[in-house]
Design a protein around this motif. Structure first.
Motif, PDB file in Angstrom:
ATOM      1  N   GLN A 182       3.921 -14.562  18.568  1.00  0.00           N
ATOM      2  CA  GLN A 182       3.391 -13.345  17.952  1.00  0.00           C
ATOM      3  C   GLN A 182       3.659 -13.316  16.451  1.00  0.00           C
ATOM      4  O   GLN A 182       4.709 -13.728  15.979  1.00  0.00           O
ATOM      5  CB  GLN A 182       4.006 -12.102  18.604  1.00  0.00           C
ATOM      6  CG  GLN A 182       3.465 -10.790  18.066  1.00  0.00           C
ATOM      7  CD  GLN A 182       4.126  -9.580  18.717  1.00  0.00           C
ATOM      8  OE1 GLN A 182       5.118  -9.707  19.429  1.00  0.00           O
ATOM      9  NE2 GLN A 182       3.579  -8.409  18.472  1.00  0.00           N
ATOM     10  N   THR A 183       2.679 -12.809  15.696  1.00  0.00           N
ATOM     11  CA  THR A 183       2.826 -12.581  14.261  1.00  0.00           C
ATOM     12  C   THR A 183       2.581 -11.114  13.969  1.00  0.00           C
ATOM     13  O   THR A 183       1.586 -10.545  14.419  1.00  0.00           O
ATOM     14  CB  THR A 183       1.829 -13.429  13.453  1.00  0.00           C
ATOM     15  OG1 THR A 183       2.104 -14.824  13.656  1.00  0.00           O
ATOM     16  CG2 THR A 183       1.942 -13.131  11.958  1.00  0.00           C
ATOM     17  N   VAL A 184       3.497 -10.503  13.243  1.00  0.00           N
ATOM     18  CA  VAL A 184       3.334  -9.108  12.842  1.00  0.00           C
ATOM     19  C   VAL A 184       3.530  -8.997  11.336  1.00  0.00           C
ATOM     20  O   VAL A 184       4.238  -9.817  10.735  1.00  0.00           O
ATOM     21  CB  VAL A 184       4.327  -8.178  13.567  1.00  0.00           C
ATOM     22  CG1 VAL A 184       3.988  -8.073  15.039  1.00  0.00           C
ATOM     23  CG2 VAL A 184       5.756  -8.662  13.383  1.00  0.00           C
ATOM     24  N   THR A 185       2.896  -8.017  10.735  1.00  0.00           N
ATOM     25  CA  THR A 185       3.020  -7.782   9.296  1.00  0.00           C
ATOM     26  C   THR A 185       3.318  -6.305   9.055  1.00  0.00           C
ATOM     27  O   THR A 185       3.217  -5.470   9.957  1.00  0.00           O
ATOM     28  CB  THR A 185       1.740  -8.178   8.545  1.00  0.00           C
ATOM     29  OG1 THR A 185       0.634  -7.436   9.085  1.00  0.00           O
ATOM     30  CG2 THR A 185       1.464  -9.665   8.692  1.00  0.00           C
ATOM     31  N   SER A 186       3.654  -5.985   7.821  1.00  0.00           N
ATOM     32  CA  SER A 186       3.943  -4.606   7.450  1.00  0.00           C
ATOM     33  C   SER A 186       2.737  -3.725   7.736  1.00  0.00           C
ATOM     34  O   SER A 186       1.585  -4.131   7.559  1.00  0.00           O
ATOM     35  CB  SER A 186       4.297  -4.519   5.967  1.00  0.00           C
ATOM     36  OG  SER A 186       5.369  -5.389   5.653  1.00  0.00           O
ATOM     37  N   ALA A 187       2.997  -2.501   8.200  1.00  0.00           N
ATOM     38  CA  ALA A 187       1.916  -1.566   8.512  1.00  0.00           C
ATOM     39  C   ALA A 187       1.122  -1.214   7.268  1.00  0.00           C
ATOM     40  O   ALA A 187      -0.080  -0.956   7.339  1.00  0.00           O
ATOM     41  CB  ALA A 187       2.493  -0.302   9.142  1.00  0.00           C
ATOM     42  N   ALA A 188       1.779  -1.215   6.121  1.00  0.00           N
ATOM     43  CA  ALA A 188       1.130  -0.900   4.840  1.00  0.00           C
ATOM     44  C   ALA A 188       1.969  -1.535   3.737  1.00  0.00           C
ATOM     45  O   ALA A 188       3.154  -1.814   3.938  1.00  0.00           O
ATOM     46  CB  ALA A 188       1.017   0.608   4.650  1.00  0.00           C
ATOM     47  N   PRO A 189       1.392  -1.793   2.581  1.00  0.00           N
ATOM     48  CA  PRO A 189       2.150  -2.451   1.518  1.00  0.00           C
ATOM     49  C   PRO A 189       3.184  -1.545   0.876  1.00  0.00           C
ATOM     50  O   PRO A 189       3.038  -0.327   0.840  1.00  0.00           O
ATOM     51  CB  PRO A 189       1.061  -2.859   0.513  1.00  0.00           C
ATOM     52  CG  PRO A 189      -0.053  -1.896   0.754  1.00  0.00           C
ATOM     53  CD  PRO A 189      -0.023  -1.594   2.224  1.00  0.00           C
ATOM     54  N   LEU A 190       4.241  -2.159   0.377  1.00  0.00           N
ATOM     55  CA  LEU A 190       5.265  -1.488  -0.407  1.00  0.00           C
ATOM     56  C   LEU A 190       4.924  -1.692  -1.887  1.00  0.00           C
ATOM     57  O   LEU A 190       4.682  -2.817  -2.322  1.00  0.00           O
ATOM     58  CB  LEU A 190       6.634  -2.078  -0.087  1.00  0.00           C
ATOM     59  CG  LEU A 190       7.825  -1.566  -0.899  1.00  0.00           C
ATOM     60  CD1 LEU A 190       8.090  -0.099  -0.579  1.00  0.00           C
ATOM     61  CD2 LEU A 190       9.061  -2.406  -0.603  1.00  0.00           C
ATOM     62  N   THR A 191       4.900  -0.624  -2.664  1.00  0.00           N
ATOM     63  CA  THR A 191       4.460  -0.694  -4.061  1.00  0.00           C
ATOM     64  C   THR A 191       5.642  -0.775  -5.016  1.00  0.00           C
ATOM     65  O   THR A 191       6.604  -0.016  -4.902  1.00  0.00           O
ATOM     66  CB  THR A 191       3.601   0.531  -4.409  1.00  0.00           C
ATOM     67  OG1 THR A 191       2.470   0.566  -3.540  1.00  0.00           O
ATOM     68  CG2 THR A 191       3.115   0.474  -5.854  1.00  0.00           C
ATOM     69  N   TRP A 192       5.557  -1.707  -5.945  1.00  0.00           N
ATOM     70  CA  TRP A 192       6.553  -1.828  -7.018  1.00  0.00           C
ATOM     71  C   TRP A 192       5.965  -1.209  -8.277  1.00  0.00           C
ATOM     72  O   TRP A 192       4.845  -1.528  -8.674  1.00  0.00           O
ATOM     73  CB  TRP A 192       6.893  -3.305  -7.236  1.00  0.00           C
ATOM     74  CG  TRP A 192       7.811  -3.564  -8.405  1.00  0.00           C
ATOM     75  CD1 TRP A 192       8.881  -2.808  -8.792  1.00  0.00           C
ATOM     76  CD2 TRP A 192       7.741  -4.645  -9.327  1.00  0.00           C
ATOM     77  NE1 TRP A 192       9.488  -3.340  -9.897  1.00  0.00           N
ATOM     78  CE2 TRP A 192       8.800  -4.487 -10.247  1.00  0.00           C
ATOM     79  CE3 TRP A 192       6.893  -5.740  -9.472  1.00  0.00           C
ATOM     80  CZ2 TRP A 192       9.026  -5.379 -11.288  1.00  0.00           C
ATOM     81  CZ3 TRP A 192       7.121  -6.637 -10.499  1.00  0.00           C
ATOM     82  CH2 TRP A 192       8.181  -6.454 -11.405  1.00  0.00           C
ATOM     83  N   ASP A 193       6.728  -0.355  -8.928  1.00  0.00           N
ATOM     84  CA  ASP A 193       6.227   0.338 -10.121  1.00  0.00           C
ATOM     85  C   ASP A 193       6.397  -0.474 -11.404  1.00  0.00           C
ATOM     86  O   ASP A 193       6.226   0.044 -12.503  1.00  0.00           O
ATOM     87  CB  ASP A 193       6.908   1.702 -10.268  1.00  0.00           C
ATOM     88  CG  ASP A 193       8.416   1.571 -10.512  1.00  0.00           C
ATOM     89  OD1 ASP A 193       8.943   0.436 -10.482  1.00  0.00           O
ATOM     90  OD2 ASP A 193       9.062   2.614 -10.717  1.00  0.00           O
ATOM     91  N   ARG A 194       6.758  -1.743 -11.278  1.00  0.00           N
ATOM     92  CA  ARG A 194       6.883  -2.675 -12.409  1.00  0.00           C
ATOM     93  C   ARG A 194       8.043  -2.315 -13.328  1.00  0.00           C
ATOM     94  O   ARG A 194       8.054  -2.700 -14.501  1.00  0.00           O
ATOM     95  CB  ARG A 194       5.570  -2.744 -13.217  1.00  0.00           C
ATOM     96  CG  ARG A 194       4.400  -3.244 -12.398  1.00  0.00           C
ATOM     97  CD  ARG A 194       3.071  -3.163 -13.149  1.00  0.00           C
ATOM     98  NE  ARG A 194       2.997  -4.096 -14.264  1.00  0.00           N
ATOM     99  CZ  ARG A 194       1.908  -4.795 -14.586  1.00  0.00           C
ATOM    100  NH1 ARG A 194       0.801  -4.677 -13.861  1.00  0.00           N
ATOM    101  NH2 ARG A 194       1.910  -5.598 -15.623  1.00  0.00           N
ATOM    102  N   THR A 195       9.059  -1.633 -12.816  1.00  0.00           N
ATOM    103  CA  THR A 195      10.243  -1.332 -13.615  1.00  0.00           C
ATOM    104  C   THR A 195      11.449  -2.036 -13.021  1.00  0.00           C
ATOM    105  O   THR A 195      11.450  -2.432 -11.858  1.00  0.00           O
ATOM    106  CB  THR A 195      10.515   0.184 -13.688  1.00  0.00           C
ATOM    107  OG1 THR A 195      10.822   0.668 -12.371  1.00  0.00           O
ATOM    108  CG2 THR A 195       9.324   0.928 -14.253  1.00  0.00           C
ATOM    109  N   ARG A 196      12.503  -2.170 -13.847  1.00  0.00           N
ATOM    110  CA  ARG A 196      13.730  -2.811 -13.389  1.00  0.00           C
ATOM    111  C   ARG A 196      14.533  -1.817 -12.548  1.00  0.00           C
ATOM    112  O   ARG A 196      14.737  -0.670 -12.946  1.00  0.00           O
ATOM    113  CB  ARG A 196      14.566  -3.284 -14.582  1.00  0.00           C
ATOM    114  CG  ARG A 196      15.815  -4.061 -14.173  1.00  0.00           C
ATOM    115  CD  ARG A 196      16.677  -4.414 -15.376  1.00  0.00           C
ATOM    116  NE  ARG A 196      16.024  -5.372 -16.253  1.00  0.00           N
ATOM    117  CZ  ARG A 196      16.026  -6.692 -16.070  1.00  0.00           C
ATOM    118  NH1 ARG A 196      16.626  -7.214 -15.002  1.00  0.00           N
ATOM    119  NH2 ARG A 196      15.439  -7.489 -16.947  1.00  0.00           N
TER     120      ARG A 196
END
Length: 237
Positions: A182-196
């Motif tokens: 079986q292969t599973v992936t995230s239900a939805a993407p996680l967003t990075w705001d481009r900050t440290r």
């Protein structure tokens, strides 16, 4: 000449008692015959191991939950949640209370964890979005895929720019059953705001912004204590 004395007739009460005894005897015989034929005791063992007594299996994974974390708010009025912080096709954390695993815990060597980006490059007005892909190359097994067991890390060269765990809010466990192959992936993407990111700066609207102009970054992920063996490169413009 003395004749044979006449037989004394019993009272009606005696006959009624005799009939009652006969009826009861017939009912007992009929009951014994029914017990021999129906054998109702056969179902007792099945009832004791019925659905209520059967151990419940772990929920089968259909997708991975997405961690949430507060984001710096330019207005300074509060925090927001990461985009797409939803769970599709999964149950509440920790599956069913009291559930008994139907398989052994996953072996790290059988699990392939891969970082995924929604694009290979992002322009200045786009925020990178990340997912985890998880493949079970072994037998059916159980794994904690909850947000407490997930980590996303963005690096550029030797510089670590962002960790999802630095500002993660309300992490939780979710033990699921991974089927063989079986292969599973995230239900939805996680967003990075481009900050440290750094612990203690989660609400800071002045966190340094990652340079663009074609700069190269790498995403590494970990889930259930199993890290990805390779990172995923993406570019910021």
């Amino acid at each position: 000449m003395t004749g044979t004395p006449a037989r004394r007739r019993h009272s009606p009460a005696v006959y009624r008692r005799r009939r009652l005894v006969l009826i009861i005897t017939l009912l007992v015989i009929a009951g014994v015959i029914w017990l021999l034929i129906a054998q109702p005791w056969r179902g007792w063992g099945a009832e004791s191991t019925g659905d209520d007594a059967k151990p419940q299996s772990q929920n089968t994974a259909t997708s991975l939950p997405v961690p949430t974390s507060p984001q710096p708010n330019p207005t300074g009025t509060g925090t927001g949640a990461v985009e797409g912080a939803v769970v599709e096709g999964t149950s509440t954390p920790s599956a069913t209370p009291g559930a008994t695993p139907t398989a052994q815990p996953c072996v790290a060597g059988d699990i392939v964890v891969e970082p995924v980006t929604t694009q290979d490059s992002y322009t200045g007005d786009q925020s990178p979005q990340f997912l985890i892909s998880l493949t079970n190359n072994g037998a059916d097994c159980t794994l904690n895929v909850g947000t407490s067991a997930q980590s996303f890390t963005v690096t550029s060269g030797s510089d670590t720019w962002w960790r999802s765990t630095d500002c993660q809010s309300e992490p939780s466990d979710m033990i699921v059953l991974l089927g063989a192959g079986q292969t599973v992936t995230s239900a939805a993407p996680l967003t990075w705001d481009r900050t440290r990111s750094a612990v203690g700066t989660c609400d800071d609207p002045t966190r340094p912004r990652a340079p663009g102009g074609g700069s190269s970054y790498h995403l590494a992920v970990e889930i259930g204590g199993i890290a990805s063996t390779q990172s995923k490169q993406f570019l910021l413009y």
